[in-house]
Scaffold this motif. Sequence first.
Motif, PDB file in Angstrom:
ATOM      1  N   ALA A   4       5.071   2.219  -3.179  1.00  0.00           N
ATOM      2  CA  ALA A   4       3.955   3.117  -2.895  1.00  0.00           C
ATOM      3  C   ALA A   4       2.617   2.369  -2.947  1.00  0.00           C
ATOM      4  CB  ALA A   4       3.945   4.280  -3.871  1.00  0.00           C
ATOM      5  N   ASP A   5       2.471   1.484  -3.917  1.00  0.00           N
ATOM      6  CA  ASP A   5       1.248   0.677  -4.015  1.00  0.00           C
ATOM      7  C   ASP A   5       1.096  -0.223  -2.793  1.00  0.00           C
ATOM      8  OD1 ASP A   5       0.809   1.774  -6.530  1.00  0.00           O
ATOM      9  OD2 ASP A   5       1.739   0.071  -7.575  1.00  0.00           O
ATOM     10  N   LEU A   6       2.187  -0.831  -2.368  1.00  0.00           N
ATOM     11  CA  LEU A   6       2.161  -1.718  -1.209  1.00  0.00           C
ATOM     12  C   LEU A   6       1.813  -0.941   0.057  1.00  0.00           C
ATOM     13  CD1 LEU A   6       2.540  -4.589  -0.227  1.00  0.00           C
ATOM     14  CD2 LEU A   6       4.975  -4.162  -0.060  1.00  0.00           C
ATOM     15  N   VAL A   7       2.388   0.238   0.220  1.00  0.00           N
ATOM     16  CA  VAL A   7       2.076   1.080   1.379  1.00  0.00           C
ATOM     17  C   VAL A   7       0.596   1.439   1.383  1.00  0.00           C
ATOM     18  CG1 VAL A   7       2.427   3.379   2.364  1.00  0.00           C
ATOM     19  CG2 VAL A   7       4.398   2.003   1.716  1.00  0.00           C
ATOM     20  N   GLU A   8       0.050   1.775   0.235  1.00  0.00           N
ATOM     21  CA  GLU A   8      -1.362   2.131   0.140  1.00  0.00           C
ATOM     22  C   GLU A   8      -2.257   0.950   0.524  1.00  0.00           C
ATOM     23  OE1 GLU A   8      -4.308   3.811  -3.291  1.00  0.00           O
ATOM     24  OE2 GLU A   8      -2.249   4.571  -3.243  1.00  0.00           O
ATOM     25  N   ILE A   9      -1.919  -0.240   0.065  1.00  0.00           N
ATOM     26  CA  ILE A   9      -2.707  -1.431   0.390  1.00  0.00           C
ATOM     27  C   ILE A   9      -2.626  -1.731   1.887  1.00  0.00           C
ATOM     28  CG2 ILE A   9      -2.831  -3.939   0.087  1.00  0.00           C
ATOM     29  CD1 ILE A   9      -2.018  -3.421  -2.860  1.00  0.00           C
ATOM     30  N   LYS A  18      -0.825   6.377   5.764  1.00  0.00           N
ATOM     31  CA  LYS A  18       0.210   5.954   4.819  1.00  0.00           C
ATOM     32  C   LYS A  18       1.596   6.096   5.443  1.00  0.00           C
ATOM     33  CE  LYS A  18      -2.209   6.690   0.494  1.00  0.00           C
ATOM     34  NZ  LYS A  18      -2.196   7.377  -0.800  1.00  0.00           N
ATOM     35  N   VAL A  19       1.776   7.099   6.297  1.00  0.00           N
ATOM     36  CA  VAL A  19       3.070   7.296   6.964  1.00  0.00           C
ATOM     37  C   VAL A  19       3.361   6.120   7.900  1.00  0.00           C
ATOM     38  CG1 VAL A  19       4.334   8.769   8.571  1.00  0.00           C
ATOM     39  CG2 VAL A  19       2.942   9.805   6.778  1.00  0.00           C
ATOM     40  N   ALA A  20       2.366   5.682   8.660  1.00  0.00           N
ATOM     41  CA  ALA A  20       2.545   4.553   9.575  1.00  0.00           C
ATOM     42  C   ALA A  20       2.789   3.256   8.797  1.00  0.00           C
ATOM     43  CB  ALA A  20       1.326   4.406  10.475  1.00  0.00           C
ATOM     44  N   GLU A  26       9.119  -0.234   6.069  1.00  0.00           N
ATOM     45  CA  GLU A  26      10.549   0.073   6.147  1.00  0.00           C
ATOM     46  C   GLU A  26      11.213  -0.703   7.275  1.00  0.00           C
ATOM     47  OE1 GLU A  26      13.973   1.447   4.766  1.00  0.00           O
ATOM     48  OE2 GLU A  26      12.046   1.889   3.835  1.00  0.00           O
ATOM     49  N   SER A  27      10.519  -0.823   8.409  1.00  0.00           N
ATOM     50  CA  SER A  27      11.040  -1.586   9.542  1.00  0.00           C
ATOM     51  C   SER A  27      11.206  -3.060   9.180  1.00  0.00           C
ATOM     52  CB  SER A  27      10.088  -1.436  10.726  1.00  0.00           C
ATOM     53  OG  SER A  27      10.507  -2.223  11.796  1.00  0.00           O
ATOM     54  N   PHE A  28      10.215  -3.615   8.480  1.00  0.00           N
ATOM     55  CA  PHE A  28      10.291  -5.012   8.047  1.00  0.00           C
ATOM     56  C   PHE A  28      11.487  -5.225   7.108  1.00  0.00           C
ATOM     57  CE2 PHE A  28       9.278  -8.105   4.692  1.00  0.00           C
ATOM     58  CZ  PHE A  28       9.225  -9.259   5.448  1.00  0.00           C
TER      59      PHE A  28
END
Length: 103
Positions: A4-9, A18-20, A26-28
């Motif tokens: 979650a922290d990584l997604v936010e950054i 945040k969804v994108a 997730e793709s990576f």
Amino acid sequence: MNRADLVEILASKHDLSKVAAAAVLESFIDTVQTAVKKGDAVQLVGFGTFKSAKRAARTGKNPSTGAALKIPATTVPKFVAGAKFKAVVDPKAAKRKADKASK
């Protein structure tokens, strides 16, 4: 740091929702896992290499009883950090290595 922290950054640095950002992450992860599962190595120059490694069968010991047990051969994921990543984590070691190489 967690997912979650990584997604936010990622979202804040690249002006994404945040969804994108979560979809990109997730793709990576899926791509790396699929490649390593097939036996390919994923090399990101400066960061590191994700690959699979084979572990030979061996004899282990049950810690509670002390009895010997056979541990079967297996394939495990492995990450090897790149030189730039190592230098960021431990700059003193990178400097020592550079000094040694220049001699």
